[in-house]
Design an enzyme around this catalytic site. Sequence first.
Site, PDB file in Angstrom:
ATOM      1  N   ASN A   9       0.876  -1.183   0.000  1.00  0.00           N
ATOM      2  CA  ASN A   9       0.000   0.000   0.000  1.00  0.00           C
ATOM      3  C   ASN A   9       0.911   1.231   0.000  1.00  0.00           C
ATOM      4  O   ASN A   9       1.475   1.577   1.027  1.00  0.00           O
ATOM      5  CB  ASN A   9      -0.886  -0.054   1.251  1.00  0.00           C
ATOM      6  CG  ASN A   9      -1.700   1.216   1.452  1.00  0.00           C
ATOM      7  OD1 ASN A   9      -1.796   2.054   0.557  1.00  0.00           O
ATOM      8  ND2 ASN A   9      -2.295   1.348   2.640  1.00  0.00           N
ATOM      9  N   LYS A  11       0.169   4.275  -0.321  1.00  0.00           N
ATOM     10  CA  LYS A  11      -0.461   5.456   0.278  1.00  0.00           C
ATOM     11  C   LYS A  11      -0.236   6.697  -0.608  1.00  0.00           C
ATOM     12  O   LYS A  11      -0.164   6.558  -1.832  1.00  0.00           O
ATOM     13  CB  LYS A  11       0.051   5.657   1.709  1.00  0.00           C
ATOM     14  CG  LYS A  11      -0.123   4.387   2.554  1.00  0.00           C
ATOM     15  CD  LYS A  11       0.037   4.599   4.030  1.00  0.00           C
ATOM     16  CE  LYS A  11      -0.172   3.279   4.748  1.00  0.00           C
ATOM     17  NZ  LYS A  11      -0.123   3.387   6.213  1.00  0.00           N
ATOM     18  N   HIS A  95      -9.523   1.316   4.941  1.00  0.00           N
ATOM     19  CA  HIS A  95      -8.245   1.518   5.645  1.00  0.00           C
ATOM     20  C   HIS A  95      -8.453   2.446   6.842  1.00  0.00           C
ATOM     21  O   HIS A  95      -9.267   3.375   6.777  1.00  0.00           O
ATOM     22  CB  HIS A  95      -7.206   2.102   4.679  1.00  0.00           C
ATOM     23  CG  HIS A  95      -5.825   2.070   5.254  1.00  0.00           C
ATOM     24  ND1 HIS A  95      -5.388   3.025   6.140  1.00  0.00           N
ATOM     25  CD2 HIS A  95      -4.827   1.175   5.122  1.00  0.00           C
ATOM     26  CE1 HIS A  95      -4.147   2.713   6.512  1.00  0.00           C
ATOM     27  NE2 HIS A  95      -3.795   1.599   5.912  1.00  0.00           N
ATOM     28  N   GLU A  97      -6.823   4.858   7.885  1.00  0.00           N
ATOM     29  CA  GLU A  97      -6.623   6.280   7.577  1.00  0.00           C
ATOM     30  C   GLU A  97      -7.887   6.863   6.936  1.00  0.00           C
ATOM     31  O   GLU A  97      -8.216   8.039   7.142  1.00  0.00           O
ATOM     32  CB  GLU A  97      -5.373   6.448   6.695  1.00  0.00           C
ATOM     33  CG  GLU A  97      -4.101   6.231   7.528  1.00  0.00           C
ATOM     34  CD  GLU A  97      -2.935   5.589   6.796  1.00  0.00           C
ATOM     35  OE1 GLU A  97      -2.899   5.607   5.560  1.00  0.00           O
ATOM     36  OE2 GLU A  97      -2.043   5.044   7.494  1.00  0.00           O
ATOM     37  N   GLU A 167      -5.367  -4.789  10.683  1.00  0.00           N
ATOM     38  CA  GLU A 167      -4.372  -3.736  10.875  1.00  0.00           C
ATOM     39  C   GLU A 167      -4.631  -3.006  12.187  1.00  0.00           C
ATOM     40  O   GLU A 167      -5.442  -2.062  12.225  1.00  0.00           O
ATOM     41  CB  GLU A 167      -4.435  -2.745   9.718  1.00  0.00           C
ATOM     42  CG  GLU A 167      -4.141  -3.367   8.369  1.00  0.00           C
ATOM     43  CD  GLU A 167      -3.542  -2.364   7.402  1.00  0.00           C
ATOM     44  OE1 GLU A 167      -2.492  -2.656   6.843  1.00  0.00           O
ATOM     45  OE2 GLU A 167      -4.125  -1.277   7.226  1.00  0.00           O
ATOM     46  N   GLY A 173       2.553   2.341  10.693  1.00  0.00           N
ATOM     47  CA  GLY A 173       3.512   3.425  10.486  1.00  0.00           C
ATOM     48  C   GLY A 173       4.227   3.858  11.759  1.00  0.00           C
ATOM     49  O   GLY A 173       4.898   4.889  11.777  1.00  0.00           O
ATOM     50  N   SER A 213       3.491  -2.020  10.299  1.00  0.00           N
ATOM     51  CA  SER A 213       4.953  -2.089  10.471  1.00  0.00           C
ATOM     52  C   SER A 213       5.523  -3.480  10.192  1.00  0.00           C
ATOM     53  O   SER A 213       6.465  -3.907  10.846  1.00  0.00           O
ATOM     54  CB  SER A 213       5.349  -1.610  11.867  1.00  0.00           C
ATOM     55  OG  SER A 213       4.947  -0.260  12.058  1.00  0.00           O
TER      56      SER A 213
HETATM   57  P1  PGA Z   1       2.824   0.331   7.600  1.00  0.00           P
HETATM   58  O1  PGA Z   1       1.354   0.519   6.977  1.00  0.00           O
HETATM   59  O2  PGA Z   1       3.367  -0.959   7.040  1.00  0.00           O
HETATM   60  O3  PGA Z   1       3.601   1.541   7.157  1.00  0.00           O
HETATM   61  O4  PGA Z   1       2.653   0.257   9.073  1.00  0.00           O
HETATM   62  C1  PGA Z   1       0.476  -0.554   6.785  1.00  0.00           C
HETATM   63  C2  PGA Z   1      -0.830  -0.050   6.229  1.00  0.00           C
HETATM   64  O5  PGA Z   1      -1.301   1.007   6.662  1.00  0.00           O
HETATM   65  O6  PGA Z   1      -1.446  -0.681   5.321  1.00  0.00           O
END
Ligand code: PGA
Length: 250
Positions: A9, A11, A95, A97, A167, A173, A213
């Site tokens: 992803n 983003k 997601h 976010e 998640e 992140g 992460s």
């Molecule tokens: P990350 O994000 O691997 O940077 O933690 C995962 C995601 O939000 O899909």
Amino acid sequence: MRKKFIAGNWKMNTTIDEAVALAKDVVKTMGNTSDVDIAICPPYTSLYAVSEVLKGSTVKLGAQDVHWEAKGAFTGKVSCAMLKSVGVTYVIIGHSEQRTYFHETNETVNKKVKATLAAGLLPIICVGETLEERKSGKMDAVIESHTVGAFAGISAEDALKCTIAYEPVWAIGTGETATPQQANEAHIFIRKLLVKLYGTSTAEQIRIQYGGSMKADNAKALLGQSDVDGGLIGGASLKASDFAGIVKPV
Ligand code: PGA
């Protein structure tokens, strides 16, 4: 046996030039992989250019969101048909976010899942709790409402086309990862919800990715768990060698 599925992803990262360069790197390092399903999800603006790069490789294209309506006066939105026309296979839906910053709810997730499936695209449905929710004992209830909400009115046949990404928001992140045991416990909980919705045979076939992460040095332990069927990778998908490091231990 569920085939592992690793999706990147990206983003809100990469211009077209950067996306094409990264996609080329991914194809060079992983373009013939067939024992693991791989997808990359660039921003909308780079989907077409990246789809051209992925032609002839086993790496599939994903989008990061979609609108459920077919067309019309929805400024800023993109439809399933538009995504299909640029060669998209998977769509990330719900997601955290989107839920946190853009008013995504279980209802809008469900509408997007339905529209995506109706268009012949494959949803990656994100579920997961915040740190506050985990600490206050609401984790199971949140995961249940995300999962049951997303699958409302979806047939077993269509459910098989879906991937779930667990998640935990506190791990996205942040560099903080769920331990393999924590991840697996959540995945087993989700699978039990799927058993209730669809029965054991269907539930056993639906893939559940872990996201938050995940990187090369923790991927093996996470992916070695009974119910962790892949990963949804943010930060570590922005460099092909990092991404390949996650795919390799599978
Ligand atoms: P990350 O994000 O691997 O940077 O933690 C995962 C995601 O939000 O899909």
